[in-house]
Design an enzyme around this catalytic site. Structure first.
Site, PDB file in Angstrom:
ATOM      1  N   HIS A 119      20.020  27.341-113.150  1.00  0.00           N
ATOM      2  CA  HIS A 119      21.049  28.547-113.297  1.00  0.00           C
ATOM      3  C   HIS A 119      20.510  29.081-114.763  1.00  0.00           C
ATOM      4  O   HIS A 119      20.276  30.061-115.028  1.00  0.00           O
ATOM      5  CB  HIS A 119      22.443  28.091-113.373  1.00  0.00           C
ATOM      6  CG  HIS A 119      23.269  29.243-113.174  1.00  0.00           C
ATOM      7  ND1 HIS A 119      24.931  29.018-113.336  1.00  0.00           N
ATOM      8  CD2 HIS A 119      23.251  30.520-113.484  1.00  0.00           C
ATOM      9  CE1 HIS A 119      25.558  30.338-113.644  1.00  0.00           C
ATOM     10  NE2 HIS A 119      24.595  31.154-113.443  1.00  0.00           N
ATOM     11  N   HIS A 142      22.506  23.338-112.326  1.00  0.00           N
ATOM     12  CA  HIS A 142      22.863  23.878-113.385  1.00  0.00           C
ATOM     13  C   HIS A 142      21.706  24.234-114.296  1.00  0.00           C
ATOM     14  O   HIS A 142      21.809  25.340-115.178  1.00  0.00           O
ATOM     15  CB  HIS A 142      23.975  22.971-114.216  1.00  0.00           C
ATOM     16  CG  HIS A 142      25.233  22.992-113.696  1.00  0.00           C
ATOM     17  ND1 HIS A 142      26.083  23.862-113.425  1.00  0.00           N
ATOM     18  CD2 HIS A 142      26.001  21.836-113.569  1.00  0.00           C
ATOM     19  CE1 HIS A 142      27.293  23.517-113.292  1.00  0.00           C
ATOM     20  NE2 HIS A 142      27.473  22.306-112.948  1.00  0.00           N
ATOM     21  N   HIS A 182      22.760  18.518-108.166  1.00  0.00           N
ATOM     22  CA  HIS A 182      23.914  19.216-108.829  1.00  0.00           C
ATOM     23  C   HIS A 182      23.574  19.791-110.158  1.00  0.00           C
ATOM     24  O   HIS A 182      23.692  20.912-110.588  1.00  0.00           O
ATOM     25  CB  HIS A 182      25.155  18.496-108.708  1.00  0.00           C
ATOM     26  CG  HIS A 182      26.020  18.982-109.320  1.00  0.00           C
ATOM     27  ND1 HIS A 182      27.173  19.906-108.715  1.00  0.00           N
ATOM     28  CD2 HIS A 182      26.720  19.491-110.533  1.00  0.00           C
ATOM     29  CE1 HIS A 182      28.216  20.160-109.384  1.00  0.00           C
ATOM     30  NE2 HIS A 182      27.821  20.167-110.454  1.00  0.00           N
ATOM     31  N   GLU A 183      23.268  18.699-110.803  1.00  0.00           N
ATOM     32  CA  GLU A 183      23.128  19.174-112.466  1.00  0.00           C
ATOM     33  C   GLU A 183      21.784  19.776-112.560  1.00  0.00           C
ATOM     34  O   GLU A 183      21.908  20.689-113.369  1.00  0.00           O
ATOM     35  CB  GLU A 183      22.819  17.708-113.344  1.00  0.00           C
ATOM     36  CG  GLU A 183      24.392  16.790-113.148  1.00  0.00           C
ATOM     37  CD  GLU A 183      25.668  17.674-113.579  1.00  0.00           C
ATOM     38  OE1 GLU A 183      25.307  18.703-114.394  1.00  0.00           O
ATOM     39  OE2 GLU A 183      26.637  17.211-113.245  1.00  0.00           O
TER      40      GLU A 183
HETATM   41 ZN   LIG Z   1      28.693  20.946-112.474  1.00  0.00          ZN
END
Ligand SMILES: [Zn+2]
Length: 723
Positions: A508, A505, A501-502
């Site tokens: 992204h 980011h 998940h991190e």
């Molecule tokens: Zn998050």
């Protein structure tokens, strides 16, 4: 703007520079503070963590603020007619020194937090709030911004420039730029009070996390705990001067495994109470009175700014736009989730009864008995998975994913080339397939005292291009318990999902391909920003990752296919718990901020609202109000915790775009994802970006399928309307 303020500003800078030079021992007289200096060295410059000290934080912030105010005054006083270039672009150019100092300040606050840092936080938080108001309340400046904004569609601006102008204008207007002088003063007062309260709130939670712990002296009390959890608890004990004993720290990463495995019900209850009462213990670190005050100030501020409530103000520039739309989505999911919890509890109670436990399931039993149900129903034992979940291997798996989906190649950076702020931190350079630099990735994986709990991504420097090609620097931070030296760190399946998940980011940020920093990377609407990260969690369970990287730490053998099949089969297991634990927090957050100016007693409000919602008594909110850092340690996620669900609606729908096509590694879908979601930052409206990726709006159906809830007939599009 007057000449006087220009001169006054210049004096401040000169005085501060002198003070700064005098206060640092290693700097030559008159030399700038290392913390304020432009980043030098390889990769377009990197933070000088080897030369920065806590003592530089305060003078650095002051110098950065003074410099930016001067820059702002210059823009506001420009005798030339306002243009995009001399106003909007100039604003993007301003405040570089303060950006650098704030980056380092943020790192100290979140990962190296001690008494000295806390003192700076307490002193500087209201000053930074005042500073920010001085800019947004600058009348001459706002007039120029408004002039560019008014003609943005007819003055030959690119779509990105138009969007940036809209973003900046909207931010100023929402921050009170249109108010009269008296109202502006009042607003600034409120913002400064809030900044101090947020700081105090966060420090109180951290104090309870640091100061409270369960010390276990007898090995018998560890009954049920797997070896990895015992080793972690021994390690924490050793680091706290209790070698030979075991310590369960008051943080999520220590508490949750204990609640899952410990046979000792009385100790589970003790640990559970310690954790859910953070910030709610009476005494000096109690947050209840602070919450009441924050809510009142927020209500007052919303009214001053012309909004019905704080929630209306906060949601205006999100994808949901209106509290009612966020509430509709939450309520649509709440009812089936609660129904699922009752089924889950019935399963657990049956096992407890069969064992002759003679208990009624309580919140400190949920994780423990859920684990037993998992074993009984799916023949799946979490402790069977953990030996395959080696942190460093999974990190390599993430790099594989980044290469396949994004064309990114990760290469470790020689520790001597790039300074770090703690010996645990490592750095990688990221290159595209042609070998061109994309950016840097810092990785700070381990828990330590003074580091806030949880996991997060941080952008040290956003990508931009309008003033020269600037590469981004991003970091991932988590709180894994460091194992014994030389032994691999094993993590849970859930932790592995968080890791991906991190990293989502981070990707992204790394994918950003825009011109202006104000719309770069992850600087997107709050209820959109979790979409890219949540989406990438899905790649963990692909055979390509598991077969190559989920290798047993002793045998080196990949995780067995049968075990993976069981994991997949149990995919929607415990979704009642996960969803209700989260949603109860999100609903309380929204309802607190829809309540207006009434005097709120947080404990009472929480109790009564949950009762009215039909909250199952066997579950507690993921973040109870007195420890809800997302909402009360800053404005960030206030009236915004719903964002995770909103984003997950997009996530579930986007994942189906892959599964409907050639699967997770489908090149064409991945390209659309990069082109319309990951690389565009905030240069396009998120609803438009999503539609360009998917060919249509997202509905709620995929979300319900993902969580194993019944899909309502004619599921209404939940996250579809554009601005
Ligand atoms: Zn998050």
């Amino acid at each position: 703007m007057s000449l006087k303020s220009l001169v006054a500003g210049a004096t401040v800078v000169a005085t501060l520079a002198a003070a700064a030079a005098a206060s640092t021992t290693d700097a030559a007289p008159g030399a700038a503070l290392p913390i304020t200096a432009p980043w030098t060295g390889p990769y377009g410059g990197v933070p000088a963590f080897d030369r920065v000290t806590v003592e530089q934080l305060k003078p650095g912030l002051e110098l950065g603020m003074a410099e930016q105010l001067l820059e702002i005054e210059r823009i506001a006083a420009d005798p030339a007619a306002p243009t995009f270039e001399n106003t909007i672009a100039a604003l993007e150019r301003a405040g570089r020194t303060l950006d650098r100092v704030r980056t380092v300040f943020g790192i100290y606050s979140s990962t190296l937090n001690d008494e000295a840092v806390q003192a700076v936080e307490r002193e500087m938080a209201p000053k930074l709030a005042e500073f920010s108001d001085r800019i947004t309340q600058n009348e001459a400046l706002f007039k120029r911004i408004a002039a560019v904004y008014d003609v943005r569609e007819t003055s030959g601006l690119t779509p990105e420039q138009q969007r940036l102008t809209w973003v900046i204008y909207t931010n100023f207007a929402r921050s009170g730029a249109k108010l009269d002088a008296a109202a502006k003063r009042q607003l600034s007062q409120i913002n400064q009070q809030l900044a101090s309260l947020y700081t105090k709130f966060g420090q109180n939670v951290l104090a309870d996390e640091n100061d409270q712990q369960l010390v276990i002296e007898s090995e018998a009390d560890l009954a049920g705990l797997p070896e990895s959890v015992r080793a972690g608890a021994a390690q924490v004990a050793a680091s706290r001067g209790k070698a030979g004993q075991w310590v369960i720290a008051n943080t999520r990463s220590s508490v949750e495994p204990f609640l899952t495995y410990a046979d000792r019900r009385d100790l589970r209850e003790k640990v559970w109470r310690m954790f859910v009462n953070r910030g709610d213990n009476g005494g000096a670190t109690d947050n209840n009175a602070i919450i009441t005050e924050i809510l009142q100030l927020r209500a007052e501020r919303a009214k001053l700014l012309g909004y019905e409530t704080h929630a209306h103000w906060r949601l205006e520039n999100t994808m949901a736009k209106m509290p009612v739309r966020a509430m509709e989505l939450m309520e649509a999911v709440w009812t089936p989730a609660v129904a699922r919890v009752h089924e889950e509890v019935a399963d657990m109670q049956a096992i407890a009864d069969k064992e002759g436990a003679g208990i009624r399931i309580e919140p400190w039993d949920y994780r423990y008995y859920a684990e037993k149900v998992r074993k009984a129903k799916y023949d799946l034992d979490e402790t069977e998975i953990t030996p395959y979940m080696q942190l460093e291997n999974l990190r390599e798996g993430m790099f594989y994913m980044a290469r396949e989906l994004f064309g990114f190649h990760f290469k470790p950076v020689d520790a001597a080339r790039v300074p770090v702020y703690h010996p645990d931190v490592r750095v990688w350079e990221v290159n595209d397939p042609q070998g061109r630099l994309v950016g840097l990735w810092y990785f700070d994986p381990y828990a330590r005292k003074g580091k806030r709990s949880g996991a997060w991504m941080n952008a040290y420097r956003p990508q931009e291009r309008f003033d020269g090609d600037v590469k981004t620097i991003v970091s991932n931070n988590s709180n894994f318990v460091k194992g014994k030296p030389g032994e691999p760190v094993l993590i849970s399946w859930k932790d592995a999902e968080t890791l991906f998940h991190e990293f989502g980011h981070a990707l992204h940020g790394l994918s950003s391909n825009v011109n202006y920093p104000g719309v770069s990377g992850t600087r997107v609407a709050r209820d959109y920003v979790e979409f890219p990260s949540q989406l990438l969690e899905h790649w963990l369970s692909t055979p390509e990752i598991l077969d190559r990287y989920a290798l047993h730490y002793q045998t080196g053998k990949p995780i067995p296919k049968e075990l993976v099949a069981k994991i997949k089969k149990a995919d929607t297991f415990n979704q009642g718990f996960d969803t209700v634990e989260y949603l109860s927090s999100a609903l309380i957050d929204m309802k607190l901020h829809l309540a207006g100016a009434q005097q709120i007693d947080p404990d009472k409000f929480e109790r009564e609202t949950l009762a009215a919602l039909g909250m199952p008594s066997e579950i507690v909110m993921r973040h109870r109000t007195p420890q809800f850092n997302h909402v009360f340690a800053g404005d960030g996620y206030s009236a915004g915790y719903y964002s995770y669900l909103w984003s997950d609606t997009l996530t579930a729908d986007a994942w189906e775009a892959f599964t409907e096509a050639g699967g997770p590694w489908d090149k064409a879908v991945a390209k659309r994802l990069r082109d319309h979601v990951f690389s565009v930052g905030n240069t396009v409206d998120p609803a438009d970006g999503y539609r360009a990726f998917r060919g249509r709006d997202a509905g709620i159906g995929a979300l319900m399928r993902k969580r194993g809830f019944p899909v309502p007939p004619a599921a209404a599009p939940a996250a579809s309307k554009s601005r």
